[in-house]
Design a protein around this motif. Structure first.
Motif, PDB file in Angstrom:
ATOM      1  N   GLN A 144       0.804  -1.080  -4.978  1.00 19.17           N
ATOM      2  CA  GLN A 144       1.814  -1.576  -5.897  1.00 19.17           C
ATOM      3  C   GLN A 144       1.746  -3.098  -5.895  1.00 19.17           C
ATOM      4  OE1 GLN A 144       5.626   0.314  -5.651  1.00 19.17           O
ATOM      5  NE2 GLN A 144       6.710  -1.480  -6.439  1.00 19.17           N
ATOM      6  N   PHE A 179     -11.163   0.399 -11.579  1.00 22.18           N
ATOM      7  CA  PHE A 179      -9.803   0.633 -11.077  1.00 22.18           C
ATOM      8  C   PHE A 179      -8.980   1.320 -12.166  1.00 22.18           C
ATOM      9  CE2 PHE A 179     -11.429  -2.926  -8.693  1.00 22.18           C
ATOM     10  CZ  PHE A 179     -10.959  -2.730  -7.404  1.00 22.18           C
ATOM     11  N   ARG A 180      -7.945   2.025 -11.712  1.00 17.63           N
ATOM     12  CA  ARG A 180      -6.976   2.609 -12.644  1.00 17.63           C
ATOM     13  C   ARG A 180      -5.663   1.848 -12.510  1.00 17.63           C
ATOM     14  NH1 ARG A 180      -6.754   8.824 -12.846  1.00 17.63           N
ATOM     15  NH2 ARG A 180      -8.542   8.323 -14.189  1.00 17.63           N
ATOM     16  N   SER A 240      -8.037   2.475 -17.365  1.00 15.79           N
ATOM     17  CA  SER A 240      -9.121   2.431 -16.386  1.00 15.79           C
ATOM     18  C   SER A 240     -10.178   1.437 -16.857  1.00 15.79           C
ATOM     19  CB  SER A 240      -9.752   3.815 -16.199  1.00 15.79           C
ATOM     20  OG  SER A 240      -8.814   4.728 -15.662  1.00 15.79           O
ATOM     21  N   ARG A 300       0.749  -0.264 -10.603  1.00 12.62           N
ATOM     22  CA  ARG A 300       0.152   0.533  -9.535  1.00 12.62           C
ATOM     23  C   ARG A 300      -1.366   0.560  -9.791  1.00 12.62           C
ATOM     24  NH1 ARG A 300       2.747   5.100  -9.900  1.00 12.62           N
ATOM     25  NH2 ARG A 300       4.198   4.748  -8.163  1.00 12.62           N
ATOM     26  N   ILE A 301      -2.142   0.135  -8.804  1.00 10.11           N
ATOM     27  CA  ILE A 301      -3.590   0.026  -8.951  1.00 10.11           C
ATOM     28  C   ILE A 301      -4.251   0.948  -7.944  1.00 10.11           C
ATOM     29  CG2 ILE A 301      -5.572  -1.539  -8.938  1.00 10.11           C
ATOM     30  CD1 ILE A 301      -3.661  -3.833  -9.463  1.00 10.11           C
ATOM     31  N   ARG A 302      -5.208   1.724  -8.452  1.00 10.53           N
ATOM     32  CA  ARG A 302      -5.949   2.641  -7.580  1.00 10.53           C
ATOM     33  C   ARG A 302      -7.439   2.452  -7.833  1.00 10.53           C
ATOM     34  NH1 ARG A 302      -4.840   7.831  -5.592  1.00 10.53           N
ATOM     35  NH2 ARG A 302      -2.956   7.982  -6.894  1.00 10.53           N
ATOM     36  N   ASP A 350      -0.286   7.375  -1.256  1.00 12.72           N
ATOM     37  CA  ASP A 350      -1.368   8.080  -1.952  1.00 12.72           C
ATOM     38  C   ASP A 350      -2.657   7.262  -2.028  1.00 12.72           C
ATOM     39  OD1 ASP A 350      -0.539   6.152  -3.687  1.00 12.72           O
ATOM     40  OD2 ASP A 350      -0.195   7.491  -5.395  1.00 12.72           O
ATOM     41  N   GLU A 371      -1.667   1.434 -13.700  1.00 14.09           N
ATOM     42  CA  GLU A 371      -0.504   2.117 -14.268  1.00 14.09           C
ATOM     43  C   GLU A 371       0.670   1.142 -14.301  1.00 14.09           C
ATOM     44  OE1 GLU A 371       2.542   5.863 -13.429  1.00 14.09           O
ATOM     45  OE2 GLU A 371       0.761   5.562 -12.167  1.00 14.09           O
ATOM     46  N   GLN A 401      -1.389   4.254 -18.555  1.00 11.92           N
ATOM     47  CA  GLN A 401      -2.464   4.063 -17.595  1.00 11.92           C
ATOM     48  C   GLN A 401      -3.738   3.634 -18.316  1.00 11.92           C
ATOM     49  OE1 GLN A 401      -3.031   7.380 -14.964  1.00 11.92           O
ATOM     50  NE2 GLN A 401      -0.842   7.686 -14.604  1.00 11.92           N
ATOM     51  N   ARG A 403       0.846  -1.191   0.000  1.00 11.47           N
ATOM     52  CA  ARG A 403       0.000   0.000   0.000  1.00 11.47           C
ATOM     53  C   ARG A 403       0.886   1.247   0.000  1.00 11.47           C
ATOM     54  NH1 ARG A 403      -5.392   0.953   1.524  1.00 11.47           N
ATOM     55  NH2 ARG A 403      -5.800   3.158   1.931  1.00 11.47           N
ATOM     56  N   SER A 422      -2.937   4.214  -3.330  1.00 14.56           N
ATOM     57  CA  SER A 422      -2.885   3.196  -4.381  1.00 14.56           C
ATOM     58  C   SER A 422      -2.115   1.982  -3.875  1.00 14.56           C
ATOM     59  CB  SER A 422      -2.232   3.767  -5.639  1.00 14.56           C
ATOM     60  OG  SER A 422      -0.902   4.183  -5.366  1.00 14.56           O
TER      61      SER A 422
END
Length: 440
Positions: free
Chosen positions: A371, A420-421, A416, A436-438, A367, A423, A414, A364, A369
């Motif tokens: 990893q 989820f987004r 979406s 990287r998942i947000r 920000d 990168e 990136q 975690r 998001s």
């Protein structure tokens, strides 16, 4: 009220009709409560009671084997008594109030049936379903036997009508599959806070073993550590002792040609024995002439379409923990161990030699998001984060990104999708190494 009404109130026929309506309402309540109790009762709890000697629970369990016949019989009995009671009430109120008696009969019977024949018995049955099911099992069994011919005819007619409309029915299908019932109960219990996430994941993992195949959890061939049979014996021993794995495949000439599997303990024991037998003077020659195939085990190959449940049984039957996975053409695809299958139930199993656990985890970031290693399976990520990313088209999170993007993305790109987004942080050749998942 008509002039004949006062005399009719003293008539024997009036009280007989009223008593018949009351008796029919009692029967209606019995049928309504029985239907709710027998359909709401847990078959697991009934089985547990039956095993302890509860005859009522055993009868209820036997009755509910054929839900279609049970519900048909109960509904037939319930409709019979309801229609008969409504007819008697209409006749009774018509004699009392004349033509307006139909309205009065409708209002009064609706109220009586709703309260005493529907809500009251069903509320009791839903409160104590197993106890109520055991209580009504004996008379309901008689009802099912009596109405069986009529119900069978109605069932055949119903299926015929459904067939005309193109609806196919399976006479042996259960109303709700056992696995789906357990999974639904676990999910509901977790959402309500009565079932811990770890307990839910373990049980669901065990239930899923029959639905998943070895290619979904195997270690891909690109990550398999192998031993070249043509290497010097001392180098082979050094590689085996330095490896975090106890069993290593042996190949000859090319990695696709697997000729055996060696256990590090067997190799070190055999080479030590060969050196001791040769003595100090011949120890070097003994090591140089040592043949690794003397201690190698025959490789065990399994098809990539084998289910995890079957593979676990095969492991236990063969008393082995290690298998090589091949496709329909016999080409090596990966390897699977008994530990891999057990991890699908209990979660990640690590020890002091396991170096991949930290790499395969989720980190975690500040920000908000996360990893994630691209090689992490979607199932493991969903279990760890309680997400619902689809795993129909890909096994790993990197594979999901490639499938959705319809390309091999570059670092920094990136995307979406699915809420989820994603990168791409790091790419190694054509492989997505880190993401990287947000959540959006």
């Amino acid at each position: 009220m008509t002039d004949a009404a006062p005399g009719f109130l003293l008539d024997t026929a009036f009280w007989i009709t009223a008593a018949a309506i009351a008796a029919l309402l009692v029967l209606s309540a019995f049928f309504s409560g029985s239907e709710t109790a027998l359909t709401a009762a847990s078959r697991g709890k009934l089985r547990a009671k039956a095993d302890k000697g509860d005859r009522g629970a055993g009868r209820a369990l036997a009755i509910t084997e054929d839900n279609e016949r049970l519900i048909g019989s109960v509904l037939l009995g319930n409709n019979l008594v309801n229609i008969l009671s409504a007819s008697l009430a209409t006749a009774l109120f018509t004699r009392l109030f004349g033509e307006s008696g139909v309205v009065w009969a409708t209002l009064v019977m609706t109220l009586l049936v709703l309260i005493f024949a529907e809500v009251l018995p069903k509320t009791y049955a839903i409160t104590r379903p197993e106890a109520a099911a055991a209580l009504v099992s004996a008379p309901i069994r008689i009802v099912v036997l009596v109405f069986s011919p009529v119900v069978s005819a109605v069932r055949a007619l119903t299926r015929g009508l459904l067939t005309l409309f193109g609806v196919k029915t399976d006479p042996h299908a259960q109303l709700l599959a056992v696995r789906e019932e357990i999974a639904g109960a676990l999910t509901l219990g977790h959402s309500e806070g009565t079932v811990e996430k770890e307990d839910r994941d373990r049980i669901l993992g065990a239930l899923d073993l029959g639905e998943r195949t070895v290619d979904e959890i195997m270690l891909h061939r690109s990550q398999i550590e192998m031993i070249d049979a043509g290497s010097p014996p001392e180098e082979i021993l050094q590689q085996a002792l330095a490896s975090p794995y106890t069993r290593l495949p042996i190949y000859k000439d090319e990695p696709e040609n697997i000729v055996g599997v060696v256990h590090a303990k067997d190799l070190s024991r055999a080479m030590y024995a060969a050196g001791e037998a040769a003595g100090d003077a011949g120890r070097a020659a003994a090591y140089e002439n040592f043949d690794i195939m003397q201690v190698a085990m025959e490789p065990y190959f399994v098809p990539e379409t084998t289910t995890l449940d079957d593979q676990m049984r095969n492991f236990l039957k063969r008393h082995t923990h290690f298998a090589l996975v091949v496709d329909e053409y016999g080409a090596l695809q990966g390897l699977i161990t008994l530990e891999d299958i057990l991890e699908e139930i209990v979660g990640e199993i690590t020890d002091e030699f396991d170096t991949s656990a930290a790499e395969a985890g989720v980190t975690r970031l500040d920000d908000g998001s996360f990893q994630v290693d691209g090689a992490m399976t979607i199932r493991d990520l969903n279990r760890a984060m309680d997400w619902n990313l689809p795993d129909d088209e890909a096994n790993t999170i990197a594979g999901l990104v490639i499938h959705e993007a319809q390309m091999i993305p570059s670092e920094g790109q990136q995307f979406s999708f699915h809420g989820f987004r994603f990168e791409v942080i790091r790419r190694v050749e054509n492989r997505i190494a880190e993401l990287r998942i947000r959540p959006l």
